[in-house]
Design a protein around this motif. Structure first.
Motif, short mmCIF file in Angstrom:
data_model
loop_
_atom_site.label_atom_id
_atom_site.label_comp_id
_atom_site.label_asym_id
_atom_site.label_seq_id
_atom_site.Cartn_x
_atom_site.Cartn_y
_atom_site.Cartn_z
N MET A 1 0.82 -1.21 0.00
CA MET A 1 0.00 0.00 0.00
C MET A 1 0.85 1.26 0.00
SD MET A 1 -2.86 -1.24 -0.43
CE MET A 1 -3.65 0.36 -0.51
N ALA A 2 2.02 1.19 0.63
CA ALA A 2 2.95 2.33 0.57
C ALA A 2 3.39 2.57 -0.87
CB ALA A 2 4.15 2.07 1.48
N ALA A 3 3.62 1.47 -1.60
CA ALA A 3 4.01 1.58 -3.01
C ALA A 3 2.88 2.17 -3.85
CB ALA A 3 4.43 0.22 -3.54
N VAL A 4 1.66 1.81 -3.52
CA VAL A 4 0.51 2.38 -4.23
C VAL A 4 0.43 3.87 -3.97
CG1 VAL A 4 -2.02 2.41 -4.38
CG2 VAL A 4 -0.81 0.23 -4.26
N ASN A 5 0.57 4.26 -2.72
CA ASN A 5 0.50 5.68 -2.37
C ASN A 5 1.64 6.47 -3.00
OD1 ASN A 5 -1.80 5.27 -0.81
ND2 ASN A 5 -0.62 4.86 1.05
N ALA A 6 2.80 5.80 -3.19
CA ALA A 6 3.94 6.46 -3.83
C ALA A 6 3.86 6.36 -5.35
CB ALA A 6 5.24 5.83 -3.34
N LYS A 7 2.80 5.69 -5.85
CA LYS A 7 2.56 5.51 -7.28
C LYS A 7 3.64 4.69 -7.98
CE LYS A 7 -0.09 9.82 -7.66
NZ LYS A 7 -1.37 9.15 -7.44
N PRO B 1 -3.07 0.28 -8.13
CA PRO B 1 -4.02 -0.43 -7.26
C PRO B 1 -4.31 -1.85 -7.75
CG PRO B 1 -4.74 1.82 -7.59
CD PRO B 1 -3.58 1.61 -8.52
N ALA B 2 -4.37 -2.04 -9.07
CA ALA B 2 -4.62 -3.38 -9.61
C ALA B 2 -3.48 -4.33 -9.27
CB ALA B 2 -4.83 -3.32 -11.12
N GLU B 3 -2.25 -3.85 -9.31
CA GLU B 3 -1.10 -4.68 -8.93
C GLU B 3 -1.19 -5.04 -7.45
OE1 GLU B 3 2.38 -3.22 -12.04
OE2 GLU B 3 1.98 -2.03 -10.23
N TYR C 1 -9.17 -3.25 -7.03
CA TYR C 1 -9.45 -3.36 -8.46
C TYR C 1 -10.35 -2.21 -8.91
CZ TYR C 1 -7.38 -7.99 -9.25
OH TYR C 1 -6.50 -9.04 -9.40
N ALA C 2 -11.36 -1.92 -8.12
CA ALA C 2 -12.27 -0.82 -8.46
C ALA C 2 -11.52 0.51 -8.45
CB ALA C 2 -13.44 -0.78 -7.49
N ARG C 3 -10.68 0.71 -7.45
CA ARG C 3 -9.88 1.94 -7.35
C ARG C 3 -8.97 2.11 -8.56
NH1 ARG C 3 -5.70 3.07 -2.31
NH2 ARG C 3 -4.52 4.78 -3.26
N GLY C 4 -8.50 1.00 -9.09
CA GLY C 4 -7.60 1.06 -10.23
C GLY C 4 -8.31 1.02 -11.58
N GLY C 5 -9.63 1.06 -11.57
CA GLY C 5 -10.38 1.07 -12.82
C GLY C 5 -10.59 -0.31 -13.43
N GLU C 6 -10.21 -1.36 -12.71
CA GLU C 6 -10.42 -2.73 -13.19
C GLU C 6 -11.77 -3.22 -12.66
OE1 GLU C 6 -8.52 -4.47 -15.19
OE2 GLU C 6 -6.76 -3.20 -15.31
N TYR C 7 -12.84 -2.64 -13.19
CA TYR C 7 -14.16 -2.83 -12.61
C TYR C 7 -14.68 -4.26 -12.77
CZ TYR C 7 -13.77 2.21 -12.66
OH TYR C 7 -13.33 3.50 -12.48
N ASP C 8 -14.42 -4.87 -13.90
CA ASP C 8 -14.87 -6.26 -14.09
C ASP C 8 -14.13 -7.19 -13.14
OD1 ASP C 8 -16.63 -5.43 -16.00
OD2 ASP C 8 -15.57 -6.30 -17.70
N ARG C 9 -12.84 -6.93 -12.92
CA ARG C 9 -12.08 -7.74 -11.96
C ARG C 9 -12.62 -7.55 -10.55
NH1 ARG C 9 -6.98 -9.32 -13.66
NH2 ARG C 9 -7.02 -10.67 -11.83
N VAL D 1 -18.39 0.97 -6.13
CA VAL D 1 -19.04 1.73 -7.19
C VAL D 1 -19.09 3.24 -6.90
CG1 VAL D 1 -21.47 1.74 -6.41
CG2 VAL D 1 -20.94 1.44 -8.84
N ALA D 2 -18.75 3.62 -5.67
CA ALA D 2 -18.86 5.02 -5.27
C ALA D 2 -18.04 5.94 -6.18
CB ALA D 2 -18.41 5.18 -3.83
N GLY D 3 -18.71 6.94 -6.74
CA GLY D 3 -18.04 7.93 -7.58
C GLY D 3 -17.67 7.45 -8.97
N VAL D 4 -18.10 6.24 -9.34
CA VAL D 4 -17.76 5.68 -10.65
C VAL D 4 -18.96 5.81 -11.57
CG1 VAL D 4 -17.02 3.62 -11.91
CG2 VAL D 4 -16.18 4.03 -9.58
N ALA D 5 -18.78 6.45 -12.72
CA ALA D 5 -19.87 6.62 -13.68
C ALA D 5 -20.29 5.27 -14.23
CB ALA D 5 -19.43 7.53 -14.81
#
Length: 204
Positions: A35-41, A45-47, A76-84, A112-116
Motif C-alpha cells: 500500500m505504501a508503493a501504491v501511495n507512492a505511485k 491499485p490493480a497490482e 481493483y475498483a480503485r484502479g479502474g479494473e471494474y470487471d475484476r 461503485v462510489a463515484g464511478v460513472a
C-alpha cells in the motif's frame, strides 16, 4: 487466476465481527509495503489487488482471507479494473460461506462510489441486483411485522408477497398470494411438493 485459489479456501466460512477486527492489524501489516508503493505511485491499485489475492493462499485465518479478498475487490475498483472487482466479489461469495448479502451490498457500494455507470456497467448492474434483493428483504421484514398487527389487511399481504418474490423467496411469496386468491392455492401446493412447473396452469 482468482478461480485458482478456490481449492485453497474452500473450507472458509464467514468470520465473526470480532474475528475480522482481530485480523485487521495482521492484514494491514501484510499489505503495508504494497500500500505504501501504491501511495507512492510505484505500484498500481490493480497490482496491489493481485498481491492481496496471492496472500489469501497463505493467510492463517478465515477472517484474514475475507479481508484480503474484500480489499482486492476495492483495489481493483480503485484502479479502474471494474470487471475484476466484480469477479473478486463473486470469488468471495463462492469461497466464504454464509457471507450476508448486506455485506456484499456494502462492498459493492464502496466499489461503485463515484464511478460513472458508463465506465463500469457490470459493476453498477451487480450492485443494483444485490440492492434490489436486500431492499426487498428489509421491506418483507417490515411488512411481516405490520401484518402481525393487521392480519386481514389484503393490501399489506399483497405487498408482503411481492417483497418476498423480489427477495427470491418464491415459496413464501406463493403462500402469501394463495391467501389472497384461491387460484394461487393450487400453485402453492405444487411448489411445496416440487411440482411447480406442472402446476403452472393453475394460474390460467
Amino acid at each position: 487466476m482468482l478461480t485458482g485459489i478456490l481449492a485453497a479456501v474452500a473450507g472458509m466460512a464467514m468470520p465473526t465481527a470480532r474475528e475480522i477486527q482481530a485480523a485487521q492489524p495482521v492484514v494491514a501489516d501484510a499489505m503495508k509495503t504494497t500500500m505504501a508503493a501504491v501511495n507512492a505511485k510505484t505500484k498500481t491499485p490493480a497490482e496491489a489487488a493481485e498481491i492481496s489475492v496471492k496472500f489469501v493462499e497463505s493467510a492463517e485465518s478465515e477472517a484474514a482471507k475475507y479481508l484480503l479478498l474484500r480489499g482486492a475487490a476495492l483495489l481493483y475498483a480503485r484502479g479502474g479494473e471494474y470487471d475484476r472487482a466484480v469477479e473478486t466479489v463473486e470469488t468471495l461469495r463462492e469461497t466464504v460461506a454464509d457471507v450476508p448479502l448486506e455485506t456484499v451490498a456494502e462492498i459493492l457500494s464502496a466499489a461503485v462510489a463515484g464511478v460513472a455507470e458508463e465506465k463500469a456497467p457490470r459493476l453498477h448492474a451487480e450492485y443494483r441486483k444485490v440492492r434490489r434483493v436486500t431492499d426487498a428483504r428489509k421491506a418483507a421484514t417490515e411488512l411481516q411485522a405490520q401484518l402481525r398487527k393487521k392480519p386481514t389487511d389484503s393490501v399489506l399481504r399483497g405487498r408482503y408477497a411481492e417483497a418476498l418474490a423480489l427477495s427470491g423467496d418464491w415459496p413464501g411469496a406463493l403462500d402469501q398470494y394463495a391467501r389472497l386468491d384461491a387460484k394461487y392455492a393450487r400453485l402453492a401446493a405444487f411448489e411445496r411438493t416440487g411440482e411447480a412447473m406442472e402446476g403452472a396452469d393453475a394460474l390460467a
